[in-house]
Design a protein around this motif. Structure first.
Motif, PDB file in Angstrom:
ATOM      1  N   LEU A 149       4.291   2.151   0.050  1.00 28.31           N
ATOM      2  CA  LEU A 149       2.851   2.130   0.293  1.00 28.31           C
ATOM      3  C   LEU A 149       2.515   2.559   1.710  1.00 28.31           C
ATOM      4  N   PHE A 169      -3.983   5.196  -1.841  1.00 28.65           N
ATOM      5  CA  PHE A 169      -3.473   4.575  -3.059  1.00 28.65           C
ATOM      6  C   PHE A 169      -4.608   3.991  -3.896  1.00 28.65           C
ATOM      7  N   ASN A 225       2.035  -4.852  -0.265  1.00 31.22           N
ATOM      8  CA  ASN A 225       3.029  -4.407  -1.233  1.00 31.22           C
ATOM      9  C   ASN A 225       3.102  -5.353  -2.422  1.00 31.22           C
ATOM     10  N   ILE A 246      -2.668   3.167   2.159  1.00 36.85           N
ATOM     11  CA  ILE A 246      -3.320   2.143   1.349  1.00 36.85           C
ATOM     12  C   ILE A 246      -4.626   2.658   0.753  1.00 36.85           C
TER      13      ILE A 246
END
Length: 316
Positions: free
Chosen positions: A127, A135, A74, A132
């Motif tokens: 997140l 993203f 994060n 992850i």
């Protein structure tokens, strides 16, 4: 063009390129952290690698006290209080784009503004829920869309040239730092040293995939990736888009198209670095010592960025 406008265009593209590079860095470290780790088995050392490369490890430890996978991810991706996070890079890119709204096309502005709105939504979602890997792919996709809109819609004048300068100087620095970090971790002959050929293979392969160069490696070389082949590919092959040589070719060509007597120091340094790569072989680099060579060239890229800043971007 006003220096302030040139600066906003340059940093707009540089921050967007940096966000993509950070996402690539995070993606490879997260993927490798899921592999069995020697000794600890928790992958925290691998997840800390992006913090080490970007020089933000001390700031993270000061704020959080200890290594924790979720907090590290994060901090690197969505922390609005970390100036080096992907979130802050996209925020800065949007701020710079807004300042030069009249010098970029509607397609470019809409892409950057939509990216900023979307990452705010991802930040609110978290997140962990967004994912992850998803993203990182999203950041890369948004960066690809920005470059597509830029190359497809902006006239080939000074605004376009300053956007290109920001992209390629940031990319050159990232390629050098990622290669240096992986080389320091793996060394020259890891297979012979510790008998971990599988881990070596996945580490070098992950680096190539992080720089979208795995297919290029498979086409050019035979056998498994190692320090010599990967270094040659990422430093000296002009046909590989994220190689150092390709970046320096673009920087040299772009600077040559910009006018002004004050530009000569930046143009001269770019030409010198381009010629140095053009007439250097991988054996010379390895004989000097790869880490020493990379460290010195990182410094040269930093000096080139400073020369560009003094030549074009400082407001009189």
């Amino acid at each position: 063009m006003l220096s302030r406008t040139a600066s906003d265009l340059y940093w707009m593209s540089r921050y967007l390129e940096r966000a993509e590079n950070l996402a690539r860095m995070l993606d490879v470290s997260y993927s490798l952290s899921l592999m069995p780790q020697d000794g600890s088995g928790d992958g925290l050392d691998e997840l800390a690698m992006p913090l080490l490369i970007t020089g933000t490890l001390d700031e993270y430890l000061e704020r959080h006290g200890q290594m924790h996978a979720e907090r590290m991810l994060n901090f690197f991706a969505l922390d609005a209080d970390n100036p080096a996070s992907i979130y802050c890079c996209l925020q800065a890119a949007r701020t710079n784009a807004h300042a030069v709204r009249g010098r970029i096309t509607g397609d470019v502005w809409e892409n950057i503004n939509a990216t900023w709105l979307e990452i705010r939504g991802i930040s609110e979602q978290g997140l962990g829920r967004f994912g992850i890997s998803r993203f990182c792919e999203w950041v890369k996709e948004r960066s690809h869309l920005f470059r597509g809109a830029t190359f497809g819609t902006i006239m080939r004048g000074d605004p376009y040239h300053f956007v290109c300068l920001g992209i390629f100087i940031e990319r050159a620095d990232n390629t050098l730092r990622l290669l240096d970090a992986r080389y320091e971790m793996l060394g020259e002959d890891i297979d012979e040293i510790d008998g971990r050929p599988a881990r070596s293979y996945y580490q070098w392969t992950a680096l190539l995939r992080a720089l979208s160069s795995f297919e290029a490696f498979a086409e050019i070389y035979r056998g498994s990736p190692g320090a010599r082949k990967v270094s040659e590919l990422l430093l000296l092959r002009p046909e590989v888009p994220r190689s150092l040589r390709a970046c320096m070719d673009e920087l040299n060509r772009t600077l040559a198209n910009l006018p002004g007597e004050n530009a000569r120091p930046a143009q001269r340094l770019a030409a010198e670095l381009d010629a140095r790569l053009r007439y250097t072989g991988i054996k010379e680099i390895l004989d000097e010592g790869l880490h020493a060579w990379l460290t010195e060239f990182i410094q040269q890229v930093r000096l080139l960025g400073q020369a560009i800043q003094r030549s074009y971007l400082e407001v009189a």
